[in-house]
Design a protein around this motif. Structure first.
Motif, PDB file in Angstrom:
ATOM      1  N   VAL A 134     -37.178 -14.126   3.682  1.00  0.00           N
ATOM      2  CA  VAL A 134     -38.168 -14.939   4.396  1.00  0.00           C
ATOM      3  C   VAL A 134     -39.261 -15.316   3.408  1.00  0.00           C
ATOM      4  N   THR A 135     -39.499 -16.603   3.251  1.00  0.00           N
ATOM      5  CA  THR A 135     -40.455 -17.081   2.249  1.00  0.00           C
ATOM      6  C   THR A 135     -41.788 -17.510   2.829  1.00  0.00           C
ATOM      7  N   SER A 136     -41.834 -17.828   4.124  1.00  0.00           N
ATOM      8  CA  SER A 136     -43.111 -18.232   4.724  1.00  0.00           C
ATOM      9  C   SER A 136     -43.063 -18.018   6.221  1.00  0.00           C
ATOM     10  N   ALA A 137     -44.251 -18.032   6.829  1.00  0.00           N
ATOM     11  CA  ALA A 137     -44.376 -17.847   8.265  1.00  0.00           C
ATOM     12  C   ALA A 137     -45.541 -18.676   8.781  1.00  0.00           C
ATOM     13  N   ASP A 138     -45.442 -19.081  10.045  1.00  0.00           N
ATOM     14  CA  ASP A 138     -46.531 -19.772  10.734  1.00  0.00           C
ATOM     15  C   ASP A 138     -46.787 -19.068  12.053  1.00  0.00           C
ATOM     16  N   ARG A 139     -48.061 -18.885  12.367  1.00  0.00           N
ATOM     17  CA  ARG A 139     -48.423 -18.301  13.670  1.00  0.00           C
ATOM     18  C   ARG A 139     -48.641 -19.439  14.652  1.00  0.00           C
ATOM     19  N   LEU A 140     -47.709 -19.599  15.568  1.00  0.00           N
ATOM     20  CA  LEU A 140     -47.817 -20.615  16.599  1.00  0.00           C
ATOM     21  C   LEU A 140     -48.610 -20.055  17.777  1.00  0.00           C
ATOM     22  N   SER A 141     -48.791 -20.835  18.823  1.00  0.00           N
ATOM     23  CA  SER A 141     -49.651 -20.395  19.924  1.00  0.00           C
ATOM     24  C   SER A 141     -49.153 -19.113  20.592  1.00  0.00           C
ATOM     25  N   HIS A 142     -47.846 -19.033  20.839  1.00  0.00           N
ATOM     26  CA  HIS A 142     -47.310 -17.834  21.479  1.00  0.00           C
ATOM     27  C   HIS A 142     -46.103 -17.276  20.735  1.00  0.00           C
ATOM     28  N   GLU A 143     -45.869 -17.711  19.515  1.00  0.00           N
ATOM     29  CA  GLU A 143     -44.695 -17.287  18.755  1.00  0.00           C
ATOM     30  C   GLU A 143     -45.034 -17.229  17.265  1.00  0.00           C
ATOM     31  N   VAL A 144     -44.059 -16.757  16.503  1.00  0.00           N
ATOM     32  CA  VAL A 144     -44.173 -16.728  15.037  1.00  0.00           C
ATOM     33  C   VAL A 144     -42.938 -17.410  14.463  1.00  0.00           C
ATOM     34  N   ALA A 145     -43.153 -18.391  13.602  1.00  0.00           N
ATOM     35  CA  ALA A 145     -42.047 -19.099  12.961  1.00  0.00           C
ATOM     36  C   ALA A 145     -41.813 -18.534  11.571  1.00  0.00           C
ATOM     37  N   LEU A 146     -40.571 -18.227  11.251  1.00  0.00           N
ATOM     38  CA  LEU A 146     -40.191 -17.719   9.942  1.00  0.00           C
ATOM     39  C   LEU A 146     -39.283 -18.731   9.256  1.00  0.00           C
ATOM     40  N   ARG A 147     -39.493 -18.892   7.939  1.00  0.00           N
ATOM     41  CA  ARG A 147     -38.656 -19.796   7.160  1.00  0.00           C
ATOM     42  C   ARG A 147     -38.078 -19.039   5.972  1.00  0.00           C
ATOM     43  N   THR A 148     -36.832 -19.337   5.640  1.00  0.00           N
ATOM     44  CA  THR A 148     -36.167 -18.689   4.510  1.00  0.00           C
ATOM     45  C   THR A 148     -36.045 -19.662   3.356  1.00  0.00           C
ATOM     46  N   GLY A 149     -35.625 -19.137   2.208  1.00  0.00           N
ATOM     47  CA  GLY A 149     -35.484 -19.961   1.010  1.00  0.00           C
ATOM     48  C   GLY A 149     -34.616 -21.181   1.192  1.00  0.00           C
ATOM     49  N   PRO A 150     -33.452 -21.049   1.826  1.00  0.00           N
ATOM     50  CA  PRO A 150     -32.594 -22.235   2.025  1.00  0.00           C
ATOM     51  C   PRO A 150     -33.153 -23.245   3.022  1.00  0.00           C
ATOM     52  N   GLY A 151     -34.309 -22.971   3.616  1.00  0.00           N
ATOM     53  CA  GLY A 151     -34.896 -23.928   4.535  1.00  0.00           C
ATOM     54  C   GLY A 151     -34.647 -23.644   5.990  1.00  0.00           C
ATOM     55  N   ARG A 152     -33.988 -22.543   6.305  1.00  0.00           N
ATOM     56  CA  ARG A 152     -33.747 -22.186   7.704  1.00  0.00           C
ATOM     57  C   ARG A 152     -35.082 -21.833   8.372  1.00  0.00           C
ATOM     58  N   ALA A 153     -35.305 -22.288   9.578  1.00  0.00           N
ATOM     59  CA  ALA A 153     -36.514 -21.972  10.335  1.00  0.00           C
ATOM     60  C   ALA A 153     -36.119 -21.380  11.675  1.00  0.00           C
ATOM     61  N   MET A 154     -36.744 -20.280  12.057  1.00  0.00           N
ATOM     62  CA  MET A 154     -36.465 -19.621  13.328  1.00  0.00           C
ATOM     63  C   MET A 154     -37.792 -19.171  13.935  1.00  0.00           C
ATOM     64  N   VAL A 155     -37.832 -19.161  15.256  1.00  0.00           N
ATOM     65  CA  VAL A 155     -39.055 -18.815  15.975  1.00  0.00           C
ATOM     66  C   VAL A 155     -38.814 -17.545  16.788  1.00  0.00           C
ATOM     67  N   PHE A 156     -39.807 -16.623  16.777  1.00  0.00           N
ATOM     68  CA  PHE A 156     -39.675 -15.331  17.447  1.00  0.00           C
ATOM     69  C   PHE A 156     -40.918 -15.026  18.271  1.00  0.00           C
ATOM     70  N   ASP A 157     -40.710 -14.214  19.310  1.00  0.00           N
ATOM     71  CA  ASP A 157     -41.847 -13.705  20.085  1.00  0.00           C
ATOM     72  C   ASP A 157     -42.615 -12.654  19.294  1.00  0.00           C
ATOM     73  N   TYR A 158     -41.885 -11.841  18.519  1.00  0.00           N
ATOM     74  CA  TYR A 158     -42.500 -10.763  17.746  1.00  0.00           C
ATOM     75  C   TYR A 158     -41.847 -10.700  16.369  1.00  0.00           C
ATOM     76  N   VAL A 159     -42.663 -10.382  15.357  1.00  0.00           N
ATOM     77  CA  VAL A 159     -42.161 -10.230  13.989  1.00  0.00           C
ATOM     78  C   VAL A 159     -42.732  -8.950  13.398  1.00  0.00           C
ATOM     79  N   ALA A 160     -41.872  -8.155  12.774  1.00  0.00           N
ATOM     80  CA  ALA A 160     -42.284  -6.930  12.086  1.00  0.00           C
ATOM     81  C   ALA A 160     -41.972  -7.068  10.600  1.00  0.00           C
ATOM     82  N   LEU A 161     -42.963  -6.831   9.762  1.00  0.00           N
ATOM     83  CA  LEU A 161     -42.792  -6.891   8.312  1.00  0.00           C
ATOM     84  C   LEU A 161     -42.444  -5.499   7.803  1.00  0.00           C
ATOM     85  N   CYS A 162     -41.197  -5.323   7.388  1.00  0.00           N
ATOM     86  CA  CYS A 162     -40.719  -4.052   6.822  1.00  0.00           C
ATOM     87  C   CYS A 162     -40.272  -4.331   5.389  1.00  0.00           C
TER      88      CYS A 162
END
Length: 512
Positions: A134-162
């Motif tokens: 995961v190379t970047s993230a955005d905090r949306l109003s009620h979700e968190v968007a994660l993006r990976t190196g190849p450009g994949r974007a996914m949105v989650f209700d909760y994100v944990a950084l491990c």
């Protein structure tokens, strides 16, 4: 959020295993779980990858369970494995305590992770494992968007950084130099280029350094080994286990004290510790002396003395080794800032050496090499650099200078430093004001829930586990600490999902 929660876990090492197991036993409404891990060491992380069997865990097996509320989980897994293989590995010859090979613990992490994922699937969860960073993230109003190196974007209700920790730190800028091993793991591969008679200099004096020396000895290395460091603080020597329970210096007692006042002082903490030591008929002054005398005692003599005290009936060090990882995470956040600064500056390295000790059998190998004249403990390291004719030149503060054929790096990355693979992700969270850098490293979070904080407000959608919390917490990497924080995260996610559902229920009734 419709149905169960969608959860993204960034990182697939040991911390993620603790969290996933906790989630599988806490959240029962089916949702989705996605794990992002680009390395080939899924679930094992850097520490427990397949490597030489010489490498052992440094904590007794009963303290290595990843399951909250079930300290015997790993021991039962080991016993089942013993019956299957017919081999009982890792029994310390001096104490009878068990320190299994790290690669075996990696097997345990793998099997526990897949069992937890299987349990989630049986409950109706969708589970995905994505081998991308995961190379970047955005905090949306009620979700968190994660993006990976190849450009994949996914949105989650909760994100944990491990995101784990970083590899070894190249403190003397030797990277690329012939004969220099920058990252020692896996030792089964990195030590292949070292000749049997080579003089090997090992930079650092922590548990990684001990790993390197033990691996060299197991390979039959005949040449000199020089252990180089500034202070020569070796890991302490673990004493024979003695059953006891903390009665005063407990998380519950510290939390009760914190409710009565805004912050605690070292004197407040010392008062609780004195009661613990008094009831156990233990000598607190002896432990304080052990901490203060570390720079006054020759490292080899300290090693020899601690080996002789393996069977000591005195509980002082055992209390410290239980109290710091068990209660330290609750104590540290409410400690006065000036006391934190003083403890970190003056005593952190020494306390951690005592609280993360090595097994006695490992220590005895080191002492045998010292007494045979093969291992030299060099303190006051000033510089190490490539020599003009090949090899390396070493300079110590007492005027000692000598050459070495090979150098193996065991300098841990700066505590709390955000690992290189997660810096772009952390930077993106800070840019969108979803996270704040802690001045002592890592990101700011709320200790009670491990929620990332920004502007002093905990974010119920974002969590940090492990080294990412090093600025906020004193002890972040021990398995018991990871298990406790995982329980907190799972509970916080459950609480928030229930709150969101309750808030929506009236609207759903009106719509109906």
């Amino acid at each position: 959020m419709s149905g169960g929660p969608s959860i993204g876990v960034v990182g697939g090492g040991g911390a993620a295993v603790c969290l996933i197991d906790a989630l599988s036993r806490t959240l029962h409404e089916p949702g989705s779980l996605t794990v992002f891990e680009p390395s080939p060491h899924l679930w094992r992380g850097r520490a427990y990858q397949v490597d030489t069997e010489t490498l052992r865990v440094n904590t007794e097996s009963h303290d290595m369970s990843v399951r909250t509320g079930d300290p015997g989980h790993f021991d039962r897994w080991l016993q089942a494995r013993d019956r299957l293989t017919g081999i009982r590995e890792g029994v310390d010859r001096m104490t009878g305590a068990r320190f299994p090979p790290r690669s075996v613990y990696g097997e345990y992490l793998e099997q526990t992770a897949y069992a937890a994922l299987g349990e989630l699937r049986r409950q109706g969860w969708r589970v995905d494992i994505i081998g991308e960073a995961v190379t970047s993230a955005d905090r949306l109003s009620h979700e968190v968007a994660l993006r990976t190196g190849p450009g994949r974007a996914m949105v989650f209700d909760y994100v944990a950084l491990c995101v784990g920790g970083d590899g070894a730190q190249d403190a003397y800028e030797l990277s690329g130099t012939a004969g220099f091993v920058g990252d020692p793991y896996p030792l089964a591969r990195t030590l292949d280029g070292i000749g049997e008679q080579d003089h090997v200099a090992v930079i650092g004096s922590g548990l990684t350094s001990v790993d390197i020396i033990l691996a060299l000895a197991a390979r039959g290395h005949q040449g000199r080994i020089s252990l180089l460091s500034r202070r020569g603080v070796l890991p302490g020597v673990r004493q024979k286990p003695v059953p006891f329970e903390l009665r005063h210096f407990t998380p519950e007692r510290v939390r009760a004290l914190a409710r009565k006042r805004r912050e605690l002082s070292v004197e407040d903490i010392a008062g609780v510790l004195r009661a613990e030591f008094r009831d156990a008929d233990a000598d607190l002054d002896a432990v304080v002396t052990e901490i203060l005398r570390v720079d006054l005692e020759d490292p080899a003599e300290r090693l020899r003395r601690q080996i002789a005290e393996v069977d000591s009936p005195h509980l002082g060090l055992r209390i410290l080794q239980r109290a710091v990882p068990e209660t330290g995470p609750d104590c540290w956040p409410v400690l006065r800032e000036q006391d934190k600064v003083q403890l970190l500056r003056a005593h952190y390295r020494t306390i951690m050496s005592l609280c993360c000790p090595m097994p006695p059998s490992s220590a005895s190998v080191l002492l045998e090499l010292v007494e045979a004249g093969q291992l030299q403990l060099v303190t006051g390291l000033l510089d190490i650099a490539p020599a003009s004719g090949g090899g390396f030149g070493v300079v110590a503060a007492d005027g000692t200078e000598f050459g070495a054929d090979k150098v193996v790096n065991a300098v841990s990355a700066a505590e709390g430093r955000i690992p290189s693979g997660a810096r772009s992700l952390a930077s993106s969270l800070m840019r969108c004001r979803a996270a704040v850098r802690h001045p002592r490293g890592g990101l700011r979070l709320a200790p009670a829930t491990s929620r990332l904080t920004s502007g002093g407000r905990p974010d119920p959608r974002l969590y940090g586990l492990g080294n990412i919390a090093a600025g906020e917490l004193f002890f972040t990497f021990g398995v018991p600490s990871l298990v406790d924080r995982s329980r907190d995260i799972a509970g916080a996610v459950l609480e928030h999902t229930d709150a969101v559902r309750s808030a929506r229920a009236p609207r759903d009734l009106v719509a109906a």
